[in-house]
Design a protein around this motif. Sequence first.
Motif, PDB file in Angstrom:
ATOM      1  N   LEU A   1      27.122  34.816  46.860  1.00 14.52           N
ATOM      2  CA  LEU A   1      27.205  36.134  46.224  1.00 14.52           C
ATOM      3  C   LEU A   1      28.499  36.239  45.407  1.00 14.52           C
ATOM      4  CD1 LEU A   1      26.390  39.135  45.831  1.00 14.52           C
ATOM      5  CD2 LEU A   1      27.508  39.607  48.038  1.00 14.52           C
ATOM      6  N   LYS A   2      29.617  35.869  46.000  1.00 10.26           N
ATOM      7  CA  LYS A   2      30.904  35.932  45.285  1.00 10.26           C
ATOM      8  C   LYS A   2      30.926  34.960  44.117  1.00 10.26           C
ATOM      9  CE  LYS A   2      33.159  37.175  49.585  1.00 10.26           C
ATOM     10  NZ  LYS A   2      33.946  36.645  50.721  1.00 10.26           N
ATOM     11  N   GLU A   3      30.342  33.787  44.324  1.00 12.39           N
ATOM     12  CA  GLU A   3      30.295  32.794  43.249  1.00 12.39           C
ATOM     13  C   GLU A   3      29.548  33.327  42.036  1.00 12.39           C
ATOM     14  OE1 GLU A   3      27.811  28.677  42.633  1.00 12.39           O
ATOM     15  OE2 GLU A   3      28.853  28.901  44.557  1.00 12.39           O
ATOM     16  N   ARG A   4      28.419  33.963  42.276  1.00 12.04           N
ATOM     17  CA  ARG A   4      27.637  34.512  41.164  1.00 12.04           C
ATOM     18  C   ARG A   4      28.358  35.704  40.523  1.00 12.04           C
ATOM     19  NH1 ARG A   4      25.949  31.559  38.480  1.00 12.04           N
ATOM     20  NH2 ARG A   4      25.003  33.295  37.308  1.00 12.04           N
ATOM     21  N   ALA A   5      29.014  36.526  41.337  1.00 18.55           N
ATOM     22  CA  ALA A   5      29.755  37.661  40.789  1.00 18.55           C
ATOM     23  C   ALA A   5      30.876  37.184  39.868  1.00 18.55           C
ATOM     24  CB  ALA A   5      30.325  38.509  41.924  1.00 18.55           C
ATOM     25  N   VAL A   6      31.570  36.143  40.280  1.00 14.62           N
ATOM     26  CA  VAL A   6      32.646  35.587  39.456  1.00 14.62           C
ATOM     27  C   VAL A   6      32.076  34.990  38.169  1.00 14.62           C
ATOM     28  CG1 VAL A   6      34.354  33.726  39.325  1.00 14.62           C
ATOM     29  CG2 VAL A   6      34.288  35.237  41.333  1.00 14.62           C
ATOM     30  N   ALA A   7      30.938  34.322  38.278  1.00  8.45           N
ATOM     31  CA  ALA A   7      30.310  33.721  37.086  1.00  8.45           C
ATOM     32  C   ALA A   7      29.939  34.803  36.075  1.00  8.45           C
ATOM     33  CB  ALA A   7      29.083  32.914  37.496  1.00  8.45           C
ATOM     34  N   VAL A   8      29.378  35.909  36.554  1.00 12.60           N
ATOM     35  CA  VAL A   8      28.996  37.008  35.660  1.00 12.60           C
ATOM     36  C   VAL A   8      30.243  37.640  35.038  1.00 12.60           C
ATOM     37  CG1 VAL A   8      27.956  39.312  35.578  1.00 12.60           C
ATOM     38  CG2 VAL A   8      26.818  37.474  36.843  1.00 12.60           C
ATOM     39  N   ARG A   9      31.268  37.856  35.856  1.00 16.99           N
ATOM     40  CA  ARG A   9      32.526  38.406  35.343  1.00 16.99           C
ATOM     41  C   ARG A   9      33.108  37.516  34.259  1.00 16.99           C
ATOM     42  NH1 ARG A   9      37.808  37.624  35.071  1.00 16.99           N
ATOM     43  NH2 ARG A   9      39.304  38.706  36.398  1.00 16.99           N
ATOM     44  N   LYS A  10      33.100  36.200  34.477  1.00 14.13           N
ATOM     45  CA  LYS A  10      33.670  35.269  33.494  1.00 14.13           C
ATOM     46  C   LYS A  10      32.850  35.223  32.212  1.00 14.13           C
ATOM     47  CE  LYS A  10      36.309  32.241  36.549  1.00 14.13           C
ATOM     48  NZ  LYS A  10      36.479  30.891  37.123  1.00 14.13           N
ATOM     49  N   GLN A  11      31.560  35.494  32.331  1.00 15.84           N
ATOM     50  CA  GLN A  11      30.695  35.518  31.146  1.00 15.84           C
ATOM     51  C   GLN A  11      31.184  36.567  30.141  1.00 15.84           C
ATOM     52  OE1 GLN A  11      26.559  36.131  32.131  1.00 15.84           O
ATOM     53  NE2 GLN A  11      26.009  36.695  30.030  1.00 15.84           N
ATOM     54  N   TYR A  12      31.680  37.700  30.652  1.00 14.57           N
ATOM     55  CA  TYR A  12      32.111  38.790  29.778  1.00 14.57           C
ATOM     56  C   TYR A  12      33.633  38.850  29.589  1.00 14.57           C
ATOM     57  CZ  TYR A  12      27.328  40.397  30.174  1.00 14.57           C
ATOM     58  OH  TYR A  12      25.965  40.462  30.128  1.00 14.57           O
ATOM     59  N   TYR A  13      34.375  38.529  30.642  1.00 17.00           N
ATOM     60  CA  TYR A  13      35.827  38.754  30.592  1.00 17.00           C
ATOM     61  C   TYR A  13      36.652  37.488  30.825  1.00 17.00           C
ATOM     62  CZ  TYR A  13      34.444  43.654  30.829  1.00 17.00           C
ATOM     63  OH  TYR A  13      33.876  44.875  30.568  1.00 17.00           O
ATOM     64  N   GLY A  14      35.991  36.347  30.974  1.00 20.68           N
ATOM     65  CA  GLY A  14      36.731  35.122  31.213  1.00 20.68           C
ATOM     66  C   GLY A  14      37.579  35.230  32.468  1.00 20.68           C
ATOM     67  N   THR A  15      38.818  34.707  32.391  1.00 16.84           N
ATOM     68  CA  THR A  15      39.730  34.791  33.533  1.00 16.84           C
ATOM     69  C   THR A  15      40.785  35.878  33.316  1.00 16.84           C
ATOM     70  OG1 THR A  15      41.131  33.055  32.589  1.00 16.84           O
ATOM     71  CG2 THR A  15      39.416  32.357  34.141  1.00 16.84           C
ATOM     72  N   ASP A  16      40.546  36.754  32.345  1.00 15.94           N
ATOM     73  CA  ASP A  16      41.498  37.827  32.061  1.00 15.94           C
ATOM     74  C   ASP A  16      41.471  38.891  33.158  1.00 15.94           C
ATOM     75  OD1 ASP A  16      42.025  36.509  29.716  1.00 15.94           O
ATOM     76  OD2 ASP A  16      41.057  37.990  28.409  1.00 15.94           O
ATOM     77  N   VAL A  17      42.642  39.337  33.549  1.00 14.28           N
ATOM     78  CA  VAL A  17      42.783  40.471  34.460  1.00 14.28           C
ATOM     79  C   VAL A  17      43.542  41.552  33.710  1.00 14.28           C
ATOM     80  CG1 VAL A  17      43.790  41.297  36.619  1.00 14.28           C
ATOM     81  CG2 VAL A  17      42.760  39.014  36.524  1.00 14.28           C
ATOM     82  N   TYR A  18      42.933  42.717  33.603  1.00 15.80           N
ATOM     83  CA  TYR A  18      43.549  43.823  32.884  1.00 15.80           C
ATOM     84  C   TYR A  18      44.452  44.621  33.823  1.00 15.80           C
ATOM     85  CZ  TYR A  18      39.858  42.869  29.469  1.00 15.80           C
ATOM     86  OH  TYR A  18      39.021  42.271  28.570  1.00 15.80           O
ATOM     87  N   ILE A  19      45.607  45.025  33.313  1.00 11.99           N
ATOM     88  CA  ILE A  19      46.519  45.847  34.119  1.00 11.99           C
ATOM     89  C   ILE A  19      46.528  47.275  33.594  1.00 11.99           C
ATOM     90  CG2 ILE A  19      48.028  44.046  35.022  1.00 11.99           C
ATOM     91  CD1 ILE A  19      49.935  44.576  32.671  1.00 11.99           C
ATOM     92  N   ARG A  20      46.546  48.205  34.526  1.00 13.00           N
ATOM     93  CA  ARG A  20      46.654  49.630  34.209  1.00 13.00           C
ATOM     94  C   ARG A  20      47.915  50.146  34.869  1.00 13.00           C
ATOM     95  NH1 ARG A  20      42.481  48.338  31.006  1.00 13.00           N
ATOM     96  NH2 ARG A  20      40.417  48.803  31.825  1.00 13.00           N
ATOM     97  N   GLY A  21      48.751  50.834  34.132  1.00 12.84           N
ATOM     98  CA  GLY A  21      49.973  51.380  34.693  1.00 12.84           C
ATOM     99  C   GLY A  21      49.728  52.748  35.298  1.00 12.84           C
ATOM    100  N   LEU A  22      49.795  52.825  36.614  1.00 13.73           N
ATOM    101  CA  LEU A  22      49.476  54.052  37.334  1.00 13.73           C
ATOM    102  C   LEU A  22      50.710  54.942  37.433  1.00 13.73           C
ATOM    103  CD1 LEU A  22      47.163  55.398  38.944  1.00 13.73           C
ATOM    104  CD2 LEU A  22      48.033  54.216  40.973  1.00 13.73           C
ATOM    105  N   ILE A  23      50.574  56.177  36.947  1.00 13.24           N
ATOM    106  CA  ILE A  23      51.666  57.154  37.030  1.00 13.24           C
ATOM    107  C   ILE A  23      51.166  58.337  37.859  1.00 13.24           C
ATOM    108  CG2 ILE A  23      53.263  58.619  35.743  1.00 13.24           C
ATOM    109  CD1 ILE A  23      52.774  56.741  33.303  1.00 13.24           C
ATOM    110  N   GLU A  24      51.624  58.406  39.097  1.00 17.37           N
ATOM    111  CA  GLU A  24      51.188  59.460  40.021  1.00 17.37           C
ATOM    112  C   GLU A  24      52.124  60.658  39.815  1.00 17.37           C
ATOM    113  OE1 GLU A  24      49.600  56.245  43.346  1.00 17.37           O
ATOM    114  OE2 GLU A  24      51.694  56.878  43.339  1.00 17.37           O
TER     115      GLU A  24
END
Length: 340
Positions: A28-51
């Motif tokens: 399940l995780k393997e397929r989820a990672v494959a689908v994620r990489k299909q659209y976003y590659g190995t990029d991880v987006y960062i969001r700056g949280l200001i509480e």
Amino acid sequence: MVDEVEAKQNIGIKQLQYLLDGNEADYLKERAVAVRKQYYGTDVYIRGLIEFTNYCRNNCYYCGIRRGNSQVDRYRLSSKDILDCCAEGYRLGFRTFVLQGGEDLFFTDEKICQLIKSIKKGFPDCAVTLSIGEKSRDSYEKYFAAGADRYLLRHETANYEHYRQLHPPDLSLDNRKRCLKALKGIGYQVGAGFMVGSPGQTKETIYEDLQFLRELNPHMVGIGPFIPQGDTPFGKEQAGTVDMTVTLLAIIRLLLPRVLLPATTALGTIDTMGREKGLMSGANVVMPNLSPKRVRAKYALYDKKICTGEEAAECIECLKNRVGNIGYRIVCSRGDYIDR
């Protein structure tokens, strides 16, 4: 089973139970990672949280900053505080800022719009995300016109009885759904989501959550484990688990292949490797804290929250290393939803 869920981008309740029981977990995780990489590659987006405020008019039973919690040390950040957070975040590579707070009536529509405009003026290549709760459609339209790009509003549960278990009578699931529908109609990139392992949650309510998400088709889904906060009515309840959370992250990735999917701070709180496990289950977003160090511990939605003592620069360097160690890379971009 996993292949069928992926092919149909849908799941049945028996399939859900089968996967929640831990069957085919690695695949399940393997397929989820494959689908994620299909659209976003190995990029991880960062969001700056200001509480920016921990005042809230609501009294949700699970939330540490609920109106009825007299133990909270309340605060509000000034406009200068918030813009200083953005300036430091921009220097560190953030191109999305998330203004998150309780439903604080001090921050009128006029004040929120002015904040949005100031951020957009100072950082025109950045996205502004709001996470400030239920408002009228008119308010949402004003924020959008001022320049807000995204709005996060967890639905928490799509089951009416479960919603009543988590919230006081003055809040309603129907209104929460109306808000999400309005936000999408206005043109925001919209985020929904729910806690994993919240009191009263069952496989049936999770199934309803997943079907609601399929119907809503949001741009973002934020899920993380329920963690009790000691001064709430649920202070002695059991926390959600890493395993169930990462299983559901992977399932959501198969149901909504292009979705922006955070590995949350809550996940990192219950497991020192929790965010990495989330990324290795299909997640592609992390949300480090840009709030001033002096207020971080005061925004206590739940107990033992991580990174409350770190400066923003420390936090992002730590994350870059951790993400790199599992074969991904943090990228400095707005990290928009891919709609193709």
